[in-house]
Design an enzyme around this catalytic site. Structure first.
Site, PDB file in Angstrom:
ATOM      1  N   CYS A  54      -3.308  -0.076   4.549  1.00 37.79           N
ATOM      2  CA  CYS A  54      -2.123   0.497   5.185  1.00 37.79           C
ATOM      3  C   CYS A  54      -2.362   1.989   5.412  1.00 37.79           C
ATOM      4  CB  CYS A  54      -0.906   0.279   4.283  1.00 37.79           C
ATOM      5  SG  CYS A  54       0.589   1.037   4.905  1.00 37.79           S
ATOM      6  N   LYS A  55      -2.242   2.415   6.650  1.00 39.34           N
ATOM      7  CA  LYS A  55      -2.523   3.815   6.977  1.00 39.34           C
ATOM      8  C   LYS A  55      -1.521   4.766   6.338  1.00 39.34           C
ATOM      9  CE  LYS A  55      -5.186   2.823  10.985  1.00 39.34           C
ATOM     10  NZ  LYS A  55      -5.679   3.194  12.260  1.00 39.34           N
TER      11      LYS A  55
END
Length: 171
Positions: free
Chosen positions: A12-13
């Site tokens: 997840c960025k």
């Protein structure tokens, strides 16, 4: 500097940006996969403190967005049971430092708790930029009206790869 236990959805960025901010502030980040962690009711519950049940949930989770699950209609036990069965429902990240546990990435709260100021001047601009962003919610808008959608596993599927990679997927 603190040792931060950080439960995340790998890849997840938004989580990556959160960990960068913590690391730039000199903290040791120990990341765990929130989706595969062997949660118990008691351990998971300990991260939510006195927050209302609605704040325990990831608003970007597919079953929340579709209305299949309405957090405001759930009691604590039902909410925990659903989260144990489907960890994508859990608001991220879950953070522990010492005996204290929290849910979400509230920059002001974390700065007051463990400090988020960069330890090296070379990180100052990057840290200030990250702290000015909403690091809690979906990085590309609440309704995904810009062409982003989630598959049944909560992964971000989208149109417009370039825009997505620029903004990141925080869910």
């Amino acid at each position: 500097m603190a040792r931060v236990i950080f439960y995340e959805k790998p890849g997840c960025k938004g989580g990556t940006r959160q960990k960068v901010l913590l690391t730039a502030a000199g903290h040791e980040v120990v990341a765990y996969n929130l989706l595969t962690e062997p949660w118990t009711l008691e351990h998971l519950r300990s991260f939510f403190g006195d927050r209302p049940v609605t704040e325990w949930f990831n608003p970007s989770a597919p079953k929340i967005k579709s209305g299949e699950i309405v957090p405001g209609n759930l009691d604590e036990q039902t909410a925990l049971f659903l989260m144990l069965r489907e960890p994508l429902l859990i608001r991220r990240p879950l953070i522990q430092v010492g005996d204290r546990r929290e849910v979400g990435f509230d920059v002001e709260q974390l700065d007051a708790w463990i400090g988020l100021k960069p330890v090296d001047e070379s990180f100052r601009e990057m840290s200030e930029n990250l702290m000015s962003q909403d690091l809690q919610g979906c990085a590309h808008g609440h309704g995904h009206s810009d062409g982003h959608h989630h598959d049944h596993q909560g992964n971000c599927n989208h149109h417009g790869q370039e825009e997505h990679h620029r903004q990141g997927c925080n869910h």
